[in-house]
Scaffold this active site. Structure first.
Site, PDB file in Angstrom:
ATOM      1  N   ARG A  31      -7.325  -1.808  -2.503  1.00  0.00           N
ATOM      2  CA  ARG A  31      -8.003  -0.510  -2.365  1.00  0.00           C
ATOM      3  C   ARG A  31      -9.048  -0.232  -3.444  1.00  0.00           C
ATOM      4  O   ARG A  31     -10.149   0.215  -3.115  1.00  0.00           O
ATOM      5  CB  ARG A  31      -6.990   0.641  -2.261  1.00  0.00           C
ATOM      6  CG  ARG A  31      -6.090   0.599  -1.011  1.00  0.00           C
ATOM      7  CD  ARG A  31      -6.812   0.152   0.216  1.00  0.00           C
ATOM      8  NE  ARG A  31      -6.055   0.325   1.455  1.00  0.00           N
ATOM      9  CZ  ARG A  31      -6.077  -0.544   2.469  1.00  0.00           C
ATOM     10  NH1 ARG A  31      -6.778  -1.657   2.364  1.00  0.00           N
ATOM     11  NH2 ARG A  31      -5.406  -0.324   3.576  1.00  0.00           N
ATOM     12  N   ASP A  76      -2.776   5.038   0.653  1.00  0.00           N
ATOM     13  CA  ASP A  76      -4.114   4.459   0.610  1.00  0.00           C
ATOM     14  C   ASP A  76      -5.208   5.509   0.433  1.00  0.00           C
ATOM     15  O   ASP A  76      -6.195   5.288  -0.264  1.00  0.00           O
ATOM     16  CB  ASP A  76      -4.369   3.614   1.861  1.00  0.00           C
ATOM     17  CG  ASP A  76      -3.561   2.320   1.839  1.00  0.00           C
ATOM     18  OD1 ASP A  76      -3.289   1.825   0.727  1.00  0.00           O
ATOM     19  OD2 ASP A  76      -3.198   1.810   2.912  1.00  0.00           O
ATOM     20  N   ASP A 114      -8.886   3.324  14.826  1.00  0.00           N
ATOM     21  CA  ASP A 114      -9.164   4.493  13.981  1.00  0.00           C
ATOM     22  C   ASP A 114     -10.591   4.504  13.451  1.00  0.00           C
ATOM     23  O   ASP A 114     -11.309   5.493  13.580  1.00  0.00           O
ATOM     24  CB  ASP A 114      -8.199   4.534  12.780  1.00  0.00           C
ATOM     25  CG  ASP A 114      -6.758   4.829  13.197  1.00  0.00           C
ATOM     26  OD1 ASP A 114      -6.554   5.421  14.269  1.00  0.00           O
ATOM     27  OD2 ASP A 114      -5.845   4.463  12.431  1.00  0.00           O
ATOM     28  N   SER A 166       1.691  -0.728  12.388  1.00  0.00           N
ATOM     29  CA  SER A 166       0.495  -0.541  11.573  1.00  0.00           C
ATOM     30  C   SER A 166       0.484  -1.673  10.550  1.00  0.00           C
ATOM     31  O   SER A 166       1.411  -1.823   9.766  1.00  0.00           O
ATOM     32  CB  SER A 166       0.552   0.822  10.881  1.00  0.00           C
ATOM     33  OG  SER A 166      -0.356   0.829   9.808  1.00  0.00           O
TER      34      SER A 166
HETATM   35  N1  ARG Z   1       3.262   0.938   1.755  1.00  0.00           N
HETATM   36  C1  ARG Z   1       2.271  -0.002   1.335  1.00  0.00           C
HETATM   37  C2  ARG Z   1       1.376   0.606   0.309  1.00  0.00           C
HETATM   38  O1  ARG Z   1       1.336   1.780   0.176  1.00  0.00           O
HETATM   39  C3  ARG Z   1       1.531  -0.614   2.477  1.00  0.00           C
HETATM   40  C4  ARG Z   1       0.562   0.270   3.195  1.00  0.00           C
HETATM   41  C5  ARG Z   1       0.100  -0.438   4.405  1.00  0.00           C
HETATM   42  N2  ARG Z   1      -1.018   0.176   5.014  1.00  0.00           N
HETATM   43  C6  ARG Z   1      -1.222   0.136   6.328  1.00  0.00           C
HETATM   44  N3  ARG Z   1      -2.297   0.668   6.774  1.00  0.00           N
HETATM   45  N4  ARG Z   1      -0.378  -0.427   7.148  1.00  0.00           N
HETATM   46  O2  ARG Z   1       0.707  -0.103  -0.390  1.00  0.00           O
END
Ligand code: ARG
Length: 407
Positions: A94, A123, A14, A174
Site C-alpha cells: 500500500r 487498506d 469495483d 476478495s
Molecule cells: N487483512 C489483510 C490486511 O489488512 C489483507 C487485506 C486484503 N485485501 C483485500 N482487498 N482482499 O492487510
C-alpha cells in the site's frame, strides 16, 4: 477543463465502476494507474478495460523490483509478522502504491487521487495516511466509501454503462495478491469455525498432496538480504518467484488466522506466502548464528513493533524510519547460507553456516576438544544466584502461606 484524478486501478469490478462514477458523478478526468507489484494480470487487457470504462489514460507501472527490494525485504530483515502470523503482503504494497499515485498525480497535474478500498478495511487507512504524508495538498476520494451500491448494484451499473467486467470469472472471495503473498477474505471464510475450502488456495498444494520426498534449497544471504539459491546468484524478484513455486509445491506458506483490524473489527483471513515464510525461517536461522543474545532479544521485540507500524499504515512515519535504521544496523554480519528442508507444509532450517558465525564448536562440544572452562561455572553461579539466595533468606514465606511460588 475538468480536474484530473489518479485512480489506483486493479481492473476488477469495483475500480472499473469507480472510473465511470468519478467521471459522471464527480466530473473528474480520470487517469487509471495500475501499479504492478506482481499480480497475474495482462497489461493490454487492463488498459482496454480502463479506457472502455471511461478513463482518459491508463498508466502501467512495473514496481515488482522496487516492491521486493524496498518494501518486502526490509520487513524480512525485521522478521515482521502481524500478530505472529501475517507476513504483511497486502499491507507492504500500500505505501508503494500510494507513492506511485502521488508521483503520477504530480506528473499529470492532478488535484486528487482515488482508490477502491471499502470503508471497513485497513487498506483505506494505509493509502489515505500515506498520501497525506507525501502530498497533504492532494484530495483523496474513495468511491466505495461514498456510494451506496452493493455488489449487485455495481454489476447493474456496469451493464447499464457498458463497462466490460468479468463477472463469471469472479471468485466468491476478495483476493489481493502480490509477489510477497496472497490475501483472501469474505464468503464462507467469514465463519471462523469453517475450514477453508480447497478453492481458497491458489499458490500452495495441500500438504497432504505435496510430494512425499522433501526438497532442499540453500539460500544465501548478504547482510541480511537473500542473494542466491543453491549457490547461484539471483535477482530479488526471480528469487521470490522461484521460492513461491518451490515452497508452494511442498504445501508451505498457508496461514489461517483471525486478526484484529486497525478499524476495530476482528476478521478471518487466509494467506499464502510460500516464499515469505521460507525466507523468514531461513533469515532467522542465520541470525541465530550471527547475532548476540541481546541483539536477538531486542530484535524479536522490535519485530512486533515493526509489524504494527506496517499493518497500521505508518510506513511514511519518523517511527518507521528509526526502527528501520536499527534493524538495518543489526544486519552487518548476517551473511551466510541456510539449508531449508521443504516437506509437506513445513519449511525448516536444517543447516546454517556463516563466515561471521559466533558459534564456536570448541565451546559447544561435549566431546573431545572442549575448551569451555567448567571450573569457572561454580563461581559464575555463585554470583548469578546471589540476589536470589539473599531474598529467599530475608523474605521466607509464612508457614501457612500456600503460595506455589516461593518466596
Ligand atoms: N487483512 C489483510 C490486511 O489488512 C489483507 C487485506 C486484503 N485485501 C483485500 N482487498 N482482499 O492487510
Amino acid at each position: 477543463m475538468p480536474e484530473k484524478i489518479v485512480l489506483a486501478y486493479s481492473g476488477g469490478l469495483d475500480t472499473s465502476v469507480a472510473i465511470r462514477w468519478l467521471k459522471e458523478e464527480r466530473g473528474y478526468d480520470v487517469v487509471a494507474l495500475t501499479v504492478d507489484v506482481g499480480m497475474d494480470r495482462s497489461r493490454e487487457e487492463l488498459q482496454s478495460r480502463a479506457m472502455a470504462a471511461g478513463a482518459s489514460r491508463h498508466v502501467w507501472q512495473d514496481a515488482q523490483e522496487t516492491f521486493i527490494r524496498h518494501f518486502a525485504f526490509p520487513a524480512l530483515l525485521a522478521g515482521a509478522r502481524y500478530q505472529g502470523h501475517y507476513t504483511l503482503a497486502t499491507a507492504l504494497s500500500r505505501p508503494l502504491i500510494a507513492r506511485e499515485m502521488v508521483a503520477v498525480a504530480r506528473d499529470e497535474g492532478a488535484s486528487a487521487v482515488a482508490h477502491g478500498c471499502t470503508g471497513k478495511g485497513n487498506d483505506q487507512v494505509r493509502l489515505d495516511v500515506s498520501v497525506q504524508a507525501l502530498a497533504p495538498d492532494l484530495k483523496v476520494v474513495a468511491p466505495l466509501r461514498e456510494w451506496e451500491m452493493d455488489r449487485e448494484s455495481e454489476i447493474a451499473y456496469a451493464q447499464e454503462h457498458a463497462i466490460p467486467i468479468n463477472v463469471t470469472k469472479a471468485s466468491p472471495y476478495s483476493i489481493d495478491e502480490n509477489l510477497w503473498g496472497r490475501s483472501v477474505e469474505t464468503g464462507v471464510l467469514e465463519d471462523p469455525w469453517v475450514e477453508p475450502p480447497t478453492d481458497v488456495y491458489a499458490w500452495t498444494k495441500s500438504p497432504a498432496e505435496a510430494p512425499n520426498d522433501p526438497a532442499y534449497v540453500e539460500i544465501g544471504f548478504d547482510r541480511g538480504l537473500p542473494v542466491s539459491l543453491d549457490g547461484e546468484t539471483i535477482d530479488p524478484v526471480a528469487l521470490v518467484k522461484r521460492l513461491n513455486t518451490l515452497a508452494g509445491e511442498h504445501g508451505v506458506g498457508r496461514i489461517d488466522s483471525v486478526e484484529d483490524r486497525l478499524v476495530g473489527i476482528k476478521s478471518r483471513e487466509i494467506y499464502e506466502a510460500p516464499a515469505g515464510i521460507t525466507l523468514l525461517v531461513a533469515h532467522e536461522a542465520l541470525e541465530s548464528l550471527t547475532l548476540s543474545k541481546e541483539q536477538r532479544r531486542l530484535k524479536a521485540r522490535l519485530a512486533e513493533e515493526y509489524a504494527e507500524v506496517v499493518y497500521n499504515g505508518l510506513w511514511f512515519s519518523a517511527h518507521h524510519r528509526d526502527l528501520a535504521a536499527y534493524i538495518q544496523s543489526t544486519q552487518r554480519h548476517v551473511t551466510g547460507t541456510v539449508r531449508i528442508k521443504l516437506h509437506k507444509g513445513s519449511a525448516g532450517a536444517v543447516g546454517r553456516k556463516s563466515p561471521k558465525s559466533l558459534y564456536d564448536f570448541s565451546l559447544a562440544t561435549y566431546d573431545k576438544g572442549d575448551a569451555f572452562d567448567r571450573t569457572a561455572a561454580v563461581g559464575f553461579i555463585s554470583i548469578w544466584g546471589l540476589p536470589v539466595r539473599v531474598q529467599a533468606q530475608a523474605q521466607t514465606p509464612a508457614e501457612n502461606d500456600d503460595d506455589a511460588l516461593n518466596p
